[in-house]
Design a protein around this motif. Structure first.
Motif, PDB file in Angstrom:
ATOM      1  N   ASP A   1     -28.012   8.358  44.382  1.00  0.00           N
ATOM      2  CA  ASP A   1     -27.224   7.019  44.828  1.00  0.00           C
ATOM      3  C   ASP A   1     -28.372   5.860  45.127  1.00  0.00           C
ATOM      4  OD1 ASP A   1     -24.987   8.339  45.027  1.00  0.00           O
ATOM      5  OD2 ASP A   1     -25.309   9.138  47.067  1.00  0.00           O
ATOM      6  N   TRP A   2     -27.866   4.724  45.021  1.00  0.00           N
ATOM      7  CA  TRP A   2     -28.904   3.537  45.315  1.00  0.00           C
ATOM      8  C   TRP A   2     -29.447   4.001  46.805  1.00  0.00           C
ATOM      9  CZ3 TRP A   2     -30.065  -0.632  42.290  1.00  0.00           C
ATOM     10  CH2 TRP A   2     -29.474  -0.773  41.006  1.00  0.00           C
ATOM     11  N   ALA A   3     -28.980   4.458  47.615  1.00  0.00           N
ATOM     12  CA  ALA A   3     -29.526   4.707  48.952  1.00  0.00           C
ATOM     13  C   ALA A   3     -30.618   5.467  48.931  1.00  0.00           C
ATOM     14  CB  ALA A   3     -28.211   4.913  49.922  1.00  0.00           C
ATOM     15  N   ASP A   4     -30.636   6.541  47.984  1.00  0.00           N
ATOM     16  CA  ASP A   4     -31.943   7.088  48.065  1.00  0.00           C
ATOM     17  C   ASP A   4     -33.145   6.564  47.100  1.00  0.00           C
ATOM     18  OD1 ASP A   4     -30.379   9.199  49.536  1.00  0.00           O
ATOM     19  OD2 ASP A   4     -29.627   9.906  47.360  1.00  0.00           O
ATOM     20  N   LEU A   5     -32.837   5.437  46.762  1.00  0.00           N
ATOM     21  CA  LEU A   5     -33.731   4.764  45.979  1.00  0.00           C
ATOM     22  C   LEU A   5     -34.482   3.679  46.549  1.00  0.00           C
ATOM     23  CD1 LEU A   5     -32.016   4.965  42.504  1.00  0.00           C
ATOM     24  CD2 LEU A   5     -33.997   6.213  43.432  1.00  0.00           C
ATOM     25  N   ARG A   6     -34.519   3.458  47.954  1.00  0.00           N
ATOM     26  CA  ARG A   6     -34.983   2.463  48.677  1.00  0.00           C
ATOM     27  C   ARG A   6     -36.545   2.653  48.531  1.00  0.00           C
ATOM     28  NH1 ARG A   6     -31.169   3.168  53.685  1.00  0.00           N
ATOM     29  NH2 ARG A   6     -32.111   5.034  53.323  1.00  0.00           N
ATOM     30  N   GLY A   7     -37.019   1.432  48.597  1.00  0.00           N
ATOM     31  CA  GLY A   7     -38.467   1.776  48.559  1.00  0.00           C
ATOM     32  C   GLY A   7     -39.185   0.900  47.344  1.00  0.00           C
ATOM     33  N   THR A   8     -40.419   1.148  47.093  1.00  0.00           N
ATOM     34  CA  THR A   8     -41.188   0.786  45.724  1.00  0.00           C
ATOM     35  C   THR A   8     -41.026   1.412  44.665  1.00  0.00           C
ATOM     36  OG1 THR A   8     -42.916   2.137  46.671  1.00  0.00           O
ATOM     37  CG2 THR A   8     -43.088  -0.276  47.379  1.00  0.00           C
ATOM     38  N   ALA A   9     -40.997   0.845  43.599  1.00  0.00           N
ATOM     39  CA  ALA A   9     -40.639   1.225  42.180  1.00  0.00           C
ATOM     40  C   ALA A   9     -41.408   0.635  41.054  1.00  0.00           C
ATOM     41  CB  ALA A   9     -39.173   1.324  41.740  1.00  0.00           C
ATOM     42  N   ALA A  10     -41.943   1.274  40.346  1.00  0.00           N
ATOM     43  CA  ALA A  10     -42.624   0.462  38.820  1.00  0.00           C
ATOM     44  C   ALA A  10     -41.769   0.487  37.840  1.00  0.00           C
ATOM     45  CB  ALA A  10     -43.877   1.497  38.734  1.00  0.00           C
ATOM     46  N   VAL A  11     -41.491  -0.739  37.407  1.00  0.00           N
ATOM     47  CA  VAL A  11     -40.410  -0.823  36.419  1.00  0.00           C
ATOM     48  C   VAL A  11     -41.287  -1.053  35.124  1.00  0.00           C
ATOM     49  CG1 VAL A  11     -38.699  -2.442  35.679  1.00  0.00           C
ATOM     50  CG2 VAL A  11     -38.810  -2.120  38.178  1.00  0.00           C
ATOM     51  N   ASP A  12     -40.918  -0.436  34.053  1.00  0.00           N
ATOM     52  CA  ASP A  12     -41.402  -0.428  32.565  1.00  0.00           C
ATOM     53  C   ASP A  12     -40.838  -1.654  32.178  1.00  0.00           C
ATOM     54  OD1 ASP A  12     -41.869  -0.308  29.992  1.00  0.00           O
ATOM     55  OD2 ASP A  12     -40.978   1.739  29.672  1.00  0.00           O
ATOM     56  N   GLY A  13     -41.315  -2.709  32.105  1.00  0.00           N
ATOM     57  CA  GLY A  13     -41.099  -3.952  32.037  1.00  0.00           C
ATOM     58  C   GLY A  13     -40.758  -4.349  30.551  1.00  0.00           C
ATOM     59  N   ASN A  14     -41.446  -3.942  29.505  1.00  0.00           N
ATOM     60  CA  ASN A  14     -41.123  -4.143  28.097  1.00  0.00           C
ATOM     61  C   ASN A  14     -39.739  -3.178  27.974  1.00  0.00           C
ATOM     62  OD1 ASN A  14     -44.181  -4.127  28.428  1.00  0.00           O
ATOM     63  ND2 ASN A  14     -43.807  -4.938  26.338  1.00  0.00           N
ATOM     64  N   ASN A  15     -39.658  -2.104  28.524  1.00  0.00           N
ATOM     65  CA  ASN A  15     -38.346  -1.229  28.261  1.00  0.00           C
ATOM     66  C   ASN A  15     -37.125  -2.085  28.818  1.00  0.00           C
ATOM     67  OD1 ASN A  15     -36.430   1.101  29.404  1.00  0.00           O
ATOM     68  ND2 ASN A  15     -37.716   1.784  27.318  1.00  0.00           N
TER      69      ASN A  15
ATOM     70  N   LEU B   1     -32.987  -6.163  45.249  1.00  0.00           N
ATOM     71  CA  LEU B   1     -33.195  -6.554  46.443  1.00  0.00           C
ATOM     72  C   LEU B   1     -32.303  -6.097  47.477  1.00  0.00           C
ATOM     73  CD1 LEU B   1     -34.994  -9.769  45.570  1.00  0.00           C
ATOM     74  CD2 LEU B   1     -36.017  -7.699  46.269  1.00  0.00           C
ATOM     75  N   GLU B   2     -30.864  -6.253  47.018  1.00  0.00           N
ATOM     76  CA  GLU B   2     -29.763  -5.936  47.925  1.00  0.00           C
ATOM     77  C   GLU B   2     -29.635  -4.616  48.435  1.00  0.00           C
ATOM     78  OE1 GLU B   2     -25.195  -7.287  47.130  1.00  0.00           O
ATOM     79  OE2 GLU B   2     -26.324  -6.896  45.280  1.00  0.00           O
ATOM     80  N   ASN B   3     -30.255  -3.706  47.308  1.00  0.00           N
ATOM     81  CA  ASN B   3     -30.579  -2.306  47.906  1.00  0.00           C
ATOM     82  C   ASN B   3     -31.818  -1.773  48.522  1.00  0.00           C
ATOM     83  OD1 ASN B   3     -27.815  -0.811  46.834  1.00  0.00           O
ATOM     84  ND2 ASN B   3     -28.089  -2.345  45.472  1.00  0.00           N
ATOM     85  N   ASN B   4     -32.503  -2.915  48.778  1.00  0.00           N
ATOM     86  CA  ASN B   4     -33.683  -2.749  49.414  1.00  0.00           C
ATOM     87  C   ASN B   4     -34.968  -1.967  48.461  1.00  0.00           C
ATOM     88  OD1 ASN B   4     -33.391  -3.948  51.984  1.00  0.00           O
ATOM     89  ND2 ASN B   4     -31.854  -2.100  52.352  1.00  0.00           N
ATOM     90  N   ILE B   5     -34.748  -2.340  47.348  1.00  0.00           N
ATOM     91  CA  ILE B   5     -35.734  -1.733  46.316  1.00  0.00           C
ATOM     92  C   ILE B   5     -36.910  -2.673  46.075  1.00  0.00           C
ATOM     93  CG2 ILE B   5     -36.201  -1.014  43.984  1.00  0.00           C
ATOM     94  CD1 ILE B   5     -33.220   0.280  44.070  1.00  0.00           C
ATOM     95  N   LYS B   6     -38.006  -2.381  46.189  1.00  0.00           N
ATOM     96  CA  LYS B   6     -38.900  -3.333  45.926  1.00  0.00           C
ATOM     97  C   LYS B   6     -39.842  -3.027  44.650  1.00  0.00           C
ATOM     98  CE  LYS B   6     -41.640  -4.063  49.516  1.00  0.00           C
ATOM     99  NZ  LYS B   6     -42.551  -3.730  50.699  1.00  0.00           N
ATOM    100  N   PRO B   7     -39.256  -3.717  43.527  1.00  0.00           N
ATOM    101  CA  PRO B   7     -39.845  -3.219  42.250  1.00  0.00           C
ATOM    102  C   PRO B   7     -41.290  -4.233  41.900  1.00  0.00           C
ATOM    103  CG  PRO B   7     -38.251  -5.171  42.097  1.00  0.00           C
ATOM    104  CD  PRO B   7     -38.266  -4.818  43.356  1.00  0.00           C
ATOM    105  N   VAL B   8     -41.866  -3.708  41.209  1.00  0.00           N
ATOM    106  CA  VAL B   8     -43.161  -4.078  40.669  1.00  0.00           C
ATOM    107  C   VAL B   8     -43.138  -4.051  39.106  1.00  0.00           C
ATOM    108  CG1 VAL B   8     -44.422  -2.051  41.007  1.00  0.00           C
ATOM    109  CG2 VAL B   8     -45.673  -4.055  40.415  1.00  0.00           C
ATOM    110  N   PHE B   9     -43.071  -4.892  38.318  1.00  0.00           N
ATOM    111  CA  PHE B   9     -43.033  -5.220  36.813  1.00  0.00           C
ATOM    112  C   PHE B   9     -44.312  -4.637  36.272  1.00  0.00           C
ATOM    113  CE2 PHE B   9     -38.928  -5.957  35.173  1.00  0.00           C
ATOM    114  CZ  PHE B   9     -38.036  -5.872  36.179  1.00  0.00           C
ATOM    115  N   ILE B  10     -44.434  -3.788  35.192  1.00  0.00           N
ATOM    116  CA  ILE B  10     -45.325  -3.305  34.542  1.00  0.00           C
ATOM    117  C   ILE B  10     -45.300  -3.799  32.959  1.00  0.00           C
ATOM    118  CG2 ILE B  10     -47.142  -1.510  33.965  1.00  0.00           C
ATOM    119  CD1 ILE B  10     -46.659  -1.674  37.046  1.00  0.00           C
TER     120      ILE B  10
END
Length: 333
Positions: free
Chosen positions: A17-31, A70-79
């Motif tokens: 669930d989105w709720a379990d994914l709150r917090g920081t996440a590294a996003v595979d930007g090219n993907n 952002l709505e789901n309190n996910i803080k992404p960093v794009f790589i």
DNA sequence: CTGTGGGA
DNA sequence: TCCCACAGG
């Protein structure tokens, strides 16, 4: 594209669930960019473009996706990917050739008015170039999202940051992340809805794979998972002909990894590829900082420069509490 | 991919 | 209210 170990992983992916994914996440930007650019198109294959003919499909994708995060309190960093290793050059050359062929086929299909194949070829011709990356970074900057240029593969950088505890998980569609050691990989992190996949309608839900579950479940080490990947083929080698994930697992478990290559691909030395997955070049001096959404920046970039509808952009921004006409934090100082 | 508007 | 088809740039 990635490593074909889906058969190995199918038992270890669980829906989240989105709720379990709150917090920081590294996003595979090219993907992510590749996904947006291949899917956000008109039925005849034309991407979204501003009045100057600059492609904007990816900006649309990034904007809506980030808002949902952002709505789901996910803080992404794009790589984003850095310099590819030397042994990736063959794969990259093959891709270039395929893209060029698809490009020609696309133009021909457009001429003949065959929209169905035009769409298909346009997708296949999709490339993530420097202009696309630069535009994405600019938009992410206005949205307060940090970006990191990986030293080499983005997924390796993401995995390193997750192992370091700087991000809670990685977001990518490719399984390579797991070979690079990503402890927690999240796929399909999109708003769930019914989609047509090869003519069938299915609901795509966010799913996660825990590396430890996979390794424990199969009774293998990460090093052995890497060996399995190399046997089936990665972006850095073509694998052994006729060997799929299941066979590769047996080979590796019986300790015949190197032997199999010696017998079938004597020209190829798998050791450097294995070493690359185990200890990839990564940037260690990164710093992560998220800031507020700069509404004026987003609006002037998307609407002023790239012809997005101001009403649409504003109404989406209001979902994350960025009201039209609201002063940005900076303007108070 | 995602938001939206119109029809069931 | 839900669903689907369509437009977005």
């Amino acid at each position: 594209m990635g490593v074909a170990i889906r058969d190995l992983i199918s038992d270890y992916k669980t829906s989240v669930d989105w709720a379990d994914l709150r917090g920081t996440a590294a996003v595979d930007g090219n993907n992510a960019l590749y996904q947006f650019l291949t899917t956000i198109r008109q039925p005849d294959g034309t991407p979204l473009m501003d009045r100057e003919g600059r492609v904007t499909s990816h900006l649309s994708g990034i904007f809506f996706r980030i808002t949902t995060f952002l709505e789901n309190n996910i803080k992404p960093v794009f790589i984003f990917d850095g310099a590819p290793p030397e042994f990736k050059s063959e794969t990259l050359e093959q891709r270039r050739e395929r893209k060029a062929v698809a490009e020609t086929a696309y133009r021909q299909a457009v001429e003949v008015g065959d929209t169905v194949s035009a769409f298909r070829h346009a997708r296949a011709a999709t490339r993530v170039d420097e202009t696309i990356i630069a535009g994405t970074k600019e938009l992410l900057g206005y949205m307060g999202i940090p970006c990191i240029d990986a030293m080499s593969e983005g997924e390796a950088q993401a995995a390193y940051m997750a192992m370091n505890g700087d991000v809670r998980y990685s977001i990518s569609q490719d399984y390579d992340s797991l070979l690079f050691g990503a402890p927690r990989l999240v796929r399909n992190l999109t708003v769930s809805r019914k989609r047509k996949v090869r003519g069938r309608v299915i609901t795509v839900n966010p799913e996660e794979i825990l590396l430890s579950d996979l390794l424990d479940g199969k009774g293998i080490t990460r090093e052995e998972l890497i060996e399995i990947g190399i046997l089936v083929g990665t972006d850095f080698n073509s694998g052994v002909k006729g060997v799929g994930a299941k066979t590769a697992l047996k080979i590796v478990k019986s300790g015949k990894f190197y032997e199999t290559f010696e017998e079938n691909e004597p020209e190829f030395d798998p050791a450097p590829v294995k070493e690359f997955f185990l200890n990839p070049p990564v940037s260690k001096g990164y710093s992560l900082s998220w800031s507020h959404v700069d509404r004026e920046g987003v609006v002037s970039y998307l609407c002023g420069r790239h012809d997005f509808s101001e009403d649409r952009v504003n109404s989406v921004l209001e979902r994350i509490g960025v009201k039209s006409g609201q002063k940005t934090l900076d303007s108070w100082f």
